[in-house]
Motif scaffolding. Structure first.
Motif, mmCIF file in Angstrom:
data_model
loop_
_atom_site.group_PDB
_atom_site.id
_atom_site.type_symbol
_atom_site.label_atom_id
_atom_site.label_comp_id
_atom_site.label_asym_id
_atom_site.label_seq_id
_atom_site.Cartn_x
_atom_site.Cartn_y
_atom_site.Cartn_z
ATOM 1 N N PHE A 1 -49.113 98.876 66.589
ATOM 2 C CA PHE A 1 -49.284 98.171 65.315
ATOM 3 C C PHE A 1 -48.298 97.011 65.213
ATOM 4 O O PHE A 1 -48.683 95.882 64.914
ATOM 5 C CB PHE A 1 -49.083 99.140 64.144
ATOM 6 N N VAL A 2 -47.047 97.269 65.493
ATOM 7 C CA VAL A 2 -46.003 96.244 65.383
ATOM 8 C C VAL A 2 -46.237 95.121 66.390
ATOM 9 O O VAL A 2 -46.070 93.944 66.065
ATOM 10 C CB VAL A 2 -44.601 96.875 65.555
ATOM 11 N N GLN B 1 -35.861 96.810 63.623
ATOM 12 C CA GLN B 1 -35.570 98.051 62.905
ATOM 13 C C GLN B 1 -36.059 99.288 63.652
ATOM 14 O O GLN B 1 -35.706 100.404 63.304
ATOM 15 C CB GLN B 1 -36.179 97.996 61.509
ATOM 16 N N TYR B 2 -36.890 99.095 64.666
ATOM 17 C CA TYR B 2 -37.424 100.165 65.511
ATOM 18 C C TYR B 2 -37.908 101.377 64.712
ATOM 19 O O TYR B 2 -37.277 102.415 64.638
ATOM 20 C CB TYR B 2 -36.405 100.621 66.555
ATOM 21 N N PHE B 3 -39.064 101.203 64.116
ATOM 22 C CA PHE B 3 -39.690 102.297 63.376
ATOM 23 C C PHE B 3 -40.411 103.219 64.348
ATOM 24 O O PHE B 3 -41.100 102.772 65.246
ATOM 25 C CB PHE B 3 -40.711 101.748 62.371
ATOM 26 N N GLU C 1 -44.136 104.107 57.755
ATOM 27 C CA GLU C 1 -42.907 103.410 57.370
ATOM 28 C C GLU C 1 -42.953 101.954 57.826
ATOM 29 O O GLU C 1 -42.549 101.052 57.088
ATOM 30 C CB GLU C 1 -41.681 104.107 57.961
ATOM 31 N N ALA C 2 -43.435 101.718 59.028
ATOM 32 C CA ALA C 2 -43.565 100.347 59.535
ATOM 33 C C ALA C 2 -44.557 99.554 58.697
ATOM 34 O O ALA C 2 -44.295 98.405 58.321
ATOM 35 C CB ALA C 2 -43.995 100.360 61.001
ATOM 36 N N VAL C 3 -45.692 100.162 58.366
ATOM 37 C CA VAL C 3 -46.703 99.479 57.548
ATOM 38 C C VAL C 3 -46.119 99.117 56.187
ATOM 39 O O VAL C 3 -46.272 97.986 55.711
ATOM 40 C CB VAL C 3 -47.970 100.356 57.376
ATOM 41 N N GLU C 4 -45.437 100.060 55.569
ATOM 42 C CA GLU C 4 -44.844 99.810 54.247
ATOM 43 C C GLU C 4 -43.839 98.666 54.312
ATOM 44 O O GLU C 4 -43.817 97.794 53.439
ATOM 45 C CB GLU C 4 -44.180 101.090 53.718
ATOM 46 N N ARG C 5 -43.003 98.641 55.334
ATOM 47 C CA ARG C 5 -42.013 97.577 55.464
ATOM 48 C C ARG C 5 -42.682 96.223 55.665
ATOM 49 O O ARG C 5 -42.274 95.227 55.081
ATOM 50 C CB ARG C 5 -41.070 97.894 56.625
#
Length: 167
Positions: A125-126, A140-142, A147-151
């Motif tokens: 995703f990232v 930030q290495y999710f 959590e990555a989507v929210e950020r």
């Protein structure tokens, strides 16, 4: 209802819905699963199923065999491979984060089970994010996808606020 047709996504959606219903009804008998799944066939799917019943002993068929025949007919390996390739090449581009995430999720179901863990999902995703956001998230290495989507959604909202303030 499932009519058949050329849309493999509709076939996959149908199978997903049927399996959800069967699980919620706690149906474990393969023959009963097949009866319930084919009960909702109409038009082309009903004709296809009649041809299958003429060629196979349906009462002895396993659920896995039914699904194999169903996918062979309505969702070929070639089409699944094409969708996997589209997923591999998926990038955010001009899409909003929400649009990108929706497309990501719709394609993610076609990934091989070997790459369906949380870390790989998050990394994929990232890696497809817009070049401006990607380094901010990668730093930030999710490990958790949501959590990555929210950020990313927060960063997108912040960027819109900044751009609105400039105007």
């Amino acid at each position: 209802m499932f009519e058949g047709g050329a849309d493999p996504m509709a076939a996959d959606d149908y199978m997903d819905q049927i399996e959800t219903h069967l699980t919620s009804m706690d149906v474990t008998d393969d023959h009963l699963k097949i009866i319930l799944a084919t009960y909702k066939f109409s038009k082309g799917a009903k004709l296809w199923w009649k041809s299958v019943t003429n060629q196979h002993k349906v009462e002895e068929m396993s659920w896995d065999m039914f699904k194999e025949l169903f996918y062979e007919k309505y969702f070929s390996v070639t089409k699944r491979w094409e969708l996997w390739e589209q997923f591999n090449g998926l990038i955010q581009g001009n899409m909003s984060v929400t649009e990108y995430e929706n497309k990501f999720i719709s394609f993610f179901r076609f990934t091989p089970k070997s790459v369906r863990n949380e870390v790989d999902k998050t990394r994929k995703f990232v890696s497809g994010l817009d070049y401006k956001m990607r380094p901010l998230i990668m730093a930030q290495y999710f490990k958790v996808y949501l959590e990555a989507v929210e950020r990313v959604l927060m960063l997108e909202a912040e960027a819109k606020d900044r751009n609105a303030g400039k105007e």
